[in-house]
Design a protein around this motif. Sequence first.
Motif, PDB file in Angstrom:
ATOM      1  N   VAL A 268      -3.945   6.447  -6.763  1.00  0.00           N
ATOM      2  CA  VAL A 268      -4.376   5.426  -5.810  1.00  0.00           C
ATOM      3  C   VAL A 268      -3.192   4.546  -5.421  1.00  0.00           C
ATOM      4  O   VAL A 268      -2.148   4.544  -6.082  1.00  0.00           O
ATOM      5  CB  VAL A 268      -5.489   4.533  -6.401  1.00  0.00           C
ATOM      6  CG1 VAL A 268      -6.735   5.347  -6.720  1.00  0.00           C
ATOM      7  CG2 VAL A 268      -4.994   3.805  -7.648  1.00  0.00           C
ATOM      8  N   GLN A 269      -3.379   3.777  -4.358  1.00  0.00           N
ATOM      9  CA  GLN A 269      -2.385   2.781  -3.976  1.00  0.00           C
ATOM     10  C   GLN A 269      -2.450   1.623  -4.965  1.00  0.00           C
ATOM     11  O   GLN A 269      -3.503   1.040  -5.181  1.00  0.00           O
ATOM     12  CB  GLN A 269      -2.653   2.296  -2.554  1.00  0.00           C
ATOM     13  CG  GLN A 269      -2.434   3.361  -1.491  1.00  0.00           C
ATOM     14  CD  GLN A 269      -3.179   3.035  -0.223  1.00  0.00           C
ATOM     15  OE1 GLN A 269      -4.384   3.222  -0.149  1.00  0.00           O
ATOM     16  NE2 GLN A 269      -2.452   2.567   0.785  1.00  0.00           N
ATOM     17  N   ARG A 270      -1.305   1.297  -5.550  1.00  0.00           N
ATOM     18  CA  ARG A 270      -1.289   0.303  -6.627  1.00  0.00           C
ATOM     19  C   ARG A 270      -1.855  -1.048  -6.182  1.00  0.00           C
ATOM     20  O   ARG A 270      -2.541  -1.731  -6.951  1.00  0.00           O
ATOM     21  CB  ARG A 270       0.144   0.124  -7.141  1.00  0.00           C
ATOM     22  CG  ARG A 270       0.213  -0.766  -8.373  1.00  0.00           C
ATOM     23  CD  ARG A 270       1.629  -0.998  -8.860  1.00  0.00           C
ATOM     24  NE  ARG A 270       1.597  -1.734 -10.106  1.00  0.00           N
ATOM     25  CZ  ARG A 270       1.868  -1.223 -11.303  1.00  0.00           C
ATOM     26  NH1 ARG A 270       2.210   0.049 -11.401  1.00  0.00           N
ATOM     27  NH2 ARG A 270       1.813  -1.955 -12.389  1.00  0.00           N
TER      28      ARG A 270
ATOM     29  N   GLY B 288       0.762  -1.236   0.000  1.00  0.00           N
ATOM     30  CA  GLY B 288       0.000   0.000   0.000  1.00  0.00           C
ATOM     31  C   GLY B 288       0.791   1.284   0.000  1.00  0.00           C
ATOM     32  O   GLY B 288       0.202   2.361  -0.007  1.00  0.00           O
ATOM     33  N   ARG B 289       2.118   1.226   0.015  1.00  0.00           N
ATOM     34  CA  ARG B 289       2.892   2.465   0.015  1.00  0.00           C
ATOM     35  C   ARG B 289       3.099   3.034  -1.381  1.00  0.00           C
ATOM     36  O   ARG B 289       3.469   4.200  -1.526  1.00  0.00           O
ATOM     37  CB  ARG B 289       4.265   2.222   0.669  1.00  0.00           C
ATOM     38  CG  ARG B 289       4.195   2.043   2.175  1.00  0.00           C
ATOM     39  CD  ARG B 289       5.573   1.798   2.758  1.00  0.00           C
ATOM     40  NE  ARG B 289       5.525   1.661   4.215  1.00  0.00           N
ATOM     41  CZ  ARG B 289       6.414   0.988   4.934  1.00  0.00           C
ATOM     42  NH1 ARG B 289       7.417   0.377   4.321  1.00  0.00           N
ATOM     43  NH2 ARG B 289       6.297   0.907   6.234  1.00  0.00           N
ATOM     44  N   GLU B 290       2.858   2.216  -2.428  1.00  0.00           N
ATOM     45  CA  GLU B 290       3.124   2.658  -3.795  1.00  0.00           C
ATOM     46  C   GLU B 290       1.907   3.370  -4.369  1.00  0.00           C
ATOM     47  O   GLU B 290       0.841   2.775  -4.538  1.00  0.00           O
ATOM     48  CB  GLU B 290       3.492   1.461  -4.680  1.00  0.00           C
ATOM     49  CG  GLU B 290       4.768   0.762  -4.267  1.00  0.00           C
ATOM     50  CD  GLU B 290       4.594  -0.139  -3.059  1.00  0.00           C
ATOM     51  OE1 GLU B 290       3.450  -0.589  -2.809  1.00  0.00           O
ATOM     52  OE2 GLU B 290       5.586  -0.372  -2.338  1.00  0.00           O
ATOM     53  N   LEU B 291       2.080   4.649  -4.675  1.00  0.00           N
ATOM     54  CA  LEU B 291       0.999   5.497  -5.173  1.00  0.00           C
ATOM     55  C   LEU B 291       1.209   5.749  -6.657  1.00  0.00           C
ATOM     56  O   LEU B 291       2.281   6.199  -7.072  1.00  0.00           O
ATOM     57  CB  LEU B 291       0.994   6.814  -4.399  1.00  0.00           C
ATOM     58  CG  LEU B 291      -0.256   7.694  -4.445  1.00  0.00           C
ATOM     59  CD1 LEU B 291      -1.426   6.986  -3.760  1.00  0.00           C
ATOM     60  CD2 LEU B 291       0.031   9.019  -3.752  1.00  0.00           C
ATOM     61  N   VAL B 292       0.178   5.456  -7.475  1.00  0.00           N
ATOM     62  CA  VAL B 292       0.296   5.636  -8.924  1.00  0.00           C
ATOM     63  C   VAL B 292      -0.926   6.372  -9.467  1.00  0.00           C
ATOM     64  O   VAL B 292      -2.026   6.239  -8.930  1.00  0.00           O
ATOM     65  CB  VAL B 292       0.446   4.282  -9.659  1.00  0.00           C
ATOM     66  CG1 VAL B 292       1.729   3.586  -9.267  1.00  0.00           C
ATOM     67  CG2 VAL B 292      -0.768   3.384  -9.385  1.00  0.00           C
TER      68      VAL B 292
END
Length: 296
Positions: free
Chosen positions: A241-243, A163-167
């Motif tokens: 959003v979180q990837r 959940g830390r990856e924002l795209v």
Amino acid sequence: MRIHSPSLPELHAFATAARLGSFSQAAEELSVTQGAISRAIARLEEHLGIALFAREGRRSVLTRAGADYLQAVGPSMATIESATLAVRTRRSPRQLRLSVPPTLFSHWLIPRLPDFSARHPGIGLTFAPYRRDDALTAPDIDAWIRVGQADWPAGISADYLVGRELVPICRPADLQGPQAIRTPADLLARPLLFHTNYPDNWERWFAAAGCPHGPLQPAADFDQVSLLVQAVMAGLGVAVVQRALVEPELAVGRITVAVPHTVTLDRGYHLCVPVHRAPSPALGSLRAWLLAQAAG
């Protein structure tokens, strides 16, 4: 007392078609005909009085009402599936009770649960209702998955999962033609859709992408990622959003990453366990499996 809930075959047809985005693929997975899937979903829509799916070319996509309904019934369906598996294996299940946020549950955990059941058929899983203000102390819950940073309550051990990856996401069609999205600056020309609970996500993403901008105004905001995704697919705008929460939609091409620039947040979903409780082999197996799924 009158029973208002639909039948399980109708719910399974609905949930499987929603996950795969295809009635024919749902039929193949459930070993029935496509007509059986269509009829089951039609009966469910008639029973509920709402349209659950809309057609986009050859794909069937959830309506907003359909996404809301899936999020509401998904956890209960997973509980029934786990309990039934435990009885059918005729073993003494090691029972675990979890509390999981609905969005992560429906978008990330549920598609992976068959793998856990296959690897650990002796462990039964049940799921407690999600409460945002949960103190993580309920004695009848073994573990929680919660979004956070490093500020967990005293006595809680937390393992980061996802959940830390924002795209940024858009429709595949938004990457085509003379007005195609190619750079972070191109996103500023599109309506920006916001998450109600995390209104600073766009600000964080543009800052990390090195893209200057003026005040960011939401074209619309939504309090669930599933609704953001539906809005993007409907052409209302672009979202960030979180990837981990949009993996199914990315995999089948319902949406796409607008610009290949990932921003790492300081918050994410963690597995939270009270440290004072006695060690549980079943919980240890679940923890190891969750960490392996997150790493994969």
